[in-house]
Design a protein around this motif. Structure first.
Motif, PDB file in Angstrom:
ATOM      1  N   THR A 336       0.968  -1.249  -0.092  1.00 27.80           N
ATOM      2  CA  THR A 336       0.086  -0.013  -0.014  1.00 27.80           C
ATOM      3  C   THR A 336       0.845   1.244   0.133  1.00 27.80           C
ATOM      4  O   THR A 336       2.094   1.296  -0.264  1.00 27.80           O
ATOM      5  CB  THR A 336      -0.934  -0.051   1.032  1.00 27.80           C
ATOM      6  OG1 THR A 336      -0.031   0.166   2.254  1.00 27.80           O
ATOM      7  CG2 THR A 336      -1.756  -1.190   1.342  1.00 27.80           C
ATOM      8  N   GLU A 337       0.256   2.460   0.151  1.00 30.11           N
ATOM      9  CA  GLU A 337       1.209   3.519   0.080  1.00 30.11           C
ATOM     10  C   GLU A 337       2.102   3.944   1.516  1.00 30.11           C
ATOM     11  O   GLU A 337       3.214   4.237   1.281  1.00 30.11           O
ATOM     12  CB  GLU A 337       0.194   4.832   0.264  1.00 30.11           C
ATOM     13  CG  GLU A 337      -0.610   5.198  -1.191  1.00 30.11           C
ATOM     14  CD  GLU A 337      -1.398   6.477  -1.068  1.00 30.11           C
ATOM     15  OE1 GLU A 337      -1.333   6.970  -0.177  1.00 30.11           O
ATOM     16  OE2 GLU A 337      -1.920   6.749  -2.249  1.00 30.11           O
ATOM     17  N   SER A 338       1.699   2.904   2.314  1.00 35.01           N
ATOM     18  CA  SER A 338       2.355   3.113   3.663  1.00 35.01           C
ATOM     19  C   SER A 338       2.966   1.580   4.154  1.00 35.01           C
ATOM     20  O   SER A 338       3.975   1.923   4.803  1.00 35.01           O
ATOM     21  CB  SER A 338       1.532   3.622   4.813  1.00 35.01           C
ATOM     22  OG  SER A 338       0.554   2.742   4.927  1.00 35.01           O
ATOM     23  N   HIS A 339       2.517   0.491   3.656  1.00 37.76           N
ATOM     24  CA  HIS A 339       3.294  -0.458   4.256  1.00 37.76           C
ATOM     25  C   HIS A 339       3.388  -1.657   3.179  1.00 37.76           C
ATOM     26  O   HIS A 339       2.828  -1.686   1.949  1.00 37.76           O
ATOM     27  CB  HIS A 339       2.240  -1.062   5.062  1.00 37.76           C
ATOM     28  CG  HIS A 339       2.157  -0.659   6.495  1.00 37.76           C
ATOM     29  ND1 HIS A 339       1.360   0.609   6.608  1.00 37.76           N
ATOM     30  CD2 HIS A 339       2.666  -0.880   7.575  1.00 37.76           C
ATOM     31  CE1 HIS A 339       1.504   0.926   7.928  1.00 37.76           C
ATOM     32  NE2 HIS A 339       2.387   0.146   8.426  1.00 37.76           N
ATOM     33  N   ASN A 352       6.504  -0.886   7.414  1.00 37.22           N
ATOM     34  CA  ASN A 352       6.437   0.564   7.100  1.00 37.22           C
ATOM     35  C   ASN A 352       8.066   0.712   6.817  1.00 37.22           C
ATOM     36  O   ASN A 352       8.744   1.034   7.796  1.00 37.22           O
ATOM     37  CB  ASN A 352       6.058   1.259   8.047  1.00 37.22           C
ATOM     38  CG  ASN A 352       5.770   3.107   7.804  1.00 37.22           C
ATOM     39  OD1 ASN A 352       6.665   3.290   6.764  1.00 37.22           O
ATOM     40  ND2 ASN A 352       4.651   3.619   7.929  1.00 37.22           N
ATOM     41  N   ASN A 354       9.256   3.567   5.935  1.00 37.88           N
ATOM     42  CA  ASN A 354       9.617   5.013   6.295  1.00 37.88           C
ATOM     43  C   ASN A 354       9.963   5.084   7.314  1.00 37.88           C
ATOM     44  O   ASN A 354      10.934   5.895   7.723  1.00 37.88           O
ATOM     45  CB  ASN A 354       8.251   5.953   5.993  1.00 37.88           C
ATOM     46  CG  ASN A 354       7.912   5.700   4.563  1.00 37.88           C
ATOM     47  OD1 ASN A 354       8.693   6.124   3.509  1.00 37.88           O
ATOM     48  ND2 ASN A 354       6.457   5.748   4.189  1.00 37.88           N
TER      49      ASN A 354
END
Length: 401
Positions: A336-339, A352, A354
Motif C-alpha cells: 500500500t502507500e504506507s506498508h 513500514n 519509512n
C-alpha cells in the motif's frame, strides 16, 4: 479489433456506442462477466474475444481497478499438504483502517477445488503462487510425469500442460523432475507463455509453451548455466533466475525476455561471493535477500537486502535495512502507500519502510501446526483455459492481420 466491434454492435446495448459498452464491461468484476456469458451467444462471443480479454487485463494499469481486483494468494503447509487460500486484503484493511488491525484476524477463502481431485488429496502438488501473472498461476505435480498445470482461481478453470519433451535425447537431464519454470505475458502478441528450462551437465535448454498452440517449442541454443532455484521471477516483461555459470561456478542473474525469447545476464549487487543469496521481487523491482544455511540460522540473523531500482543497471542496486531481523525474507508483491506485506520467516508482516515500524497480519488459525509456503497476489482476470473457440479465434485474427 474490427471483428470485436461487430460483435459489440450485435449485443443489445440500447443507445450506447460500442466503444462505451466495451469500456464499461472492461471495468466490471470477473464473476459478473462470467455470468453474463450465459445471457446470449453474442455476449459470450464478446466477453470471450481475445481482444476483450487483453483489454480487460490491461485496465489494471488504473490503480483503482487494480486494487479492486487484486487478491492475496498463499499456501499453508501442514503435514506435507499444501493448502491454498485467497484473501481480499484490500477490503480487510479498508474496513479496519480506524482500528488496531494488529489485533484483528483476517478470514481467508480456501481454494480446495484445485487439489481435491488430485491423487493423495494433493500431497504431491506444489503451487507457484508467488509469481502469478494476470489471474493465472502455475502448479506442478511432484511425482509421476511431473506435469505442469495453469489455474485461474476466479473462473476455477485449470489446464494440464502437455509433457515437456526431452530435447537432447538420448542424454537425460540431471534429474527428470528438476527444471526451471516461469509464467509470463507477452504484450507484443497478447499471449501467456510458460517457460521451461531443462538442466543438463553442460547447460540449460529452454522451451516455451502457449495456450494457442497447446505445445512446447524449443529455443535453439544451449545456455551455459547451472540451475539453483527453479521458480522464475517475473519482472519487466522477463522471467528471471539466479544461476551459476558452468565455466567458473560464479553467480549470475539471467532474464528470459518473453517477447524476444532471448536470454540476457543481469549484474548482481556487491555481495560477498561466499554469501548464500536468494532472488526475489520487491514491489516492481528485482531484489536479493541473504539466505542462511541451517547451521548459520542457529547463530545469527540478517537485517538487510538489496533492490535493483533501475532495471538492468548495476549501479542502481540499493541496500535496504529492516528493523526486524530475519533468517528468511521475501516480499508478497502486496503493498500500500504506507506498508509492504513481507514474509519474515514464518510470519506475515505489514512493514513500514519509512519509519521501520511493523505489525503482524493474523490469518485465521493458520499459524498452528504448520507454516506459510508461497505468498503472492493474483489479479482477477478473464483468460479462459478451457474455451477452445477463444483460442481458435485468436489464431484466426492473427492470421488475417
Amino acid at each position: 479489433m474490427v471483428k470485436m466491434k461487430r460483435q459489440l454492435t450485435g449485443v443489445q446495448n440500447g443507445d450506447l456506442p460500442p466503444e462505451i459498452m466495451h469500456e464499461i464491461l472492461s471495468r466490471l468484476p470477473v464473476k459478473p462477466l462470467c455470468r453474463f456469458k450465459c445471457v446470449s451467444k453474442p455476449w459470450r462471443s464478446l466477453i470471450s474475444h481475445p481482444d476483450f480479454v487483453a483489454k480487460y487485463s490491461k485496465v489494471i494499469e488504473n490503480k483503482d481497478v487494480f486494487f479492486q481486483r487484486r487478491r492475496l494468494l498463499f499456501t499453508f503447509v501442514r503435514q506435507e499438504h499444501h493448502w491454498l487460500y485467497s484473501l481480499d486484503l484490500d477490503q480487510f484493511l479498508n474496513e479496519n483502517h480506524n482500528v488496531d488491525v494488529g489485533g484483528l484476524v483476517a478470514t481467508p477463502t480456501e481454494l480446495d477445488f484445485v487439489y481435491k481431485p488430485l491423487p493423495r488429496g494433493g500431497r504431491d502438488w506444489i503451487p507457484f503462487v508467488h509469481y502469478s501473472c494476470y489471474g493465472l498461476f502455475l502448479s506442478r505435480i511432484c511425482c509421476g510425469d511431473f506435469s505442469f498445470s495453469l489455474i485461474n482461481p476466479v473462473t476455477k478453470e485449470s489446464k494440464t500442460l502437455p509433457k515437456t519433451p526431452l530435447w537432447r535425447l538420448p542424454m537425460k537431464p540431471l534429474f527428470r523432475g528438476v527444471s526451471l519454470y516461469g509464467l509470463g505475458f507477452d504484450y507484443s502478441t497478447n499471449v501467456y507463455k510458460v517457460v521451461n528450462g531443462q538442466n543438463y551437465d553442460d547447460g540449460i535448454v529452454f522451451s516455451v509453451y502457449t495456450l494457442e498452440t497447446d505445445s512446447w517449442r524449443q529455443i535453439e541454443c544451449l545456455f551455459p548455466y547451472k540451475a539453483m532455484a527453479y521458480d522464475g521471477i517475473l519482472v519487466n516483461g522477463a522471467v528471471h533466475w539466479l544461476l551459476r555459470k558452468v565455466a567458473d561456478q560464479s553467480l549470475v542473474i539471467i532474464s528470459f525476455l518473453l517477447a524476444e525469447e532471448e536470454v540476457r545476464e543481469i549484474p548482481l549487487p556487491p555481495i560477498p561471493s561466499t554469501c548464500s543469496s536468494q532472488l526475489g521481487v520487491f514491489r516492481n523491482w528485482l531484489c536479493i535477500t541473504l539466505a542462511l544455511t541451517w547451521t548459520e540460522q542457529i547463530a545469527r540473523t540478517n537485517n538487510e537486502f538489496w533492490v535493483m531500482k533501475e532495471y538492468g543497471v548495476r549501479e542502481s542496486w540499493t541496500k535496504m535495512q529492516v528493523s526486524k531481523p530475519y533468517k528468511e525474507l521475501s516480499h508478497s508483491s502486496f503493498w500500500t502507500e504506507s506498508h509492504d506485506l513481507m514474509v519474515f520467516d514464518n510470519s506475515l508482516v505489514m512493514y513500514n519502510f519509512n519509519d521501520g515500524t511493523f505489525w503482524n497480519l493474523s490469518i485465521g488459525d493458520l499459524s498452528k501446526n504448520g507454516h506459510f509456503g508461497s505468498v503472492g497476489i493474483y489479479v482477477e482476470s478473464l483468460p479462459s483455459l478451457t474455451d477452445q473457440e477463444q483460442r481458435k479465434r485468436s489464431k484466426e485474427d492473427k492470421s488475417t492481420q
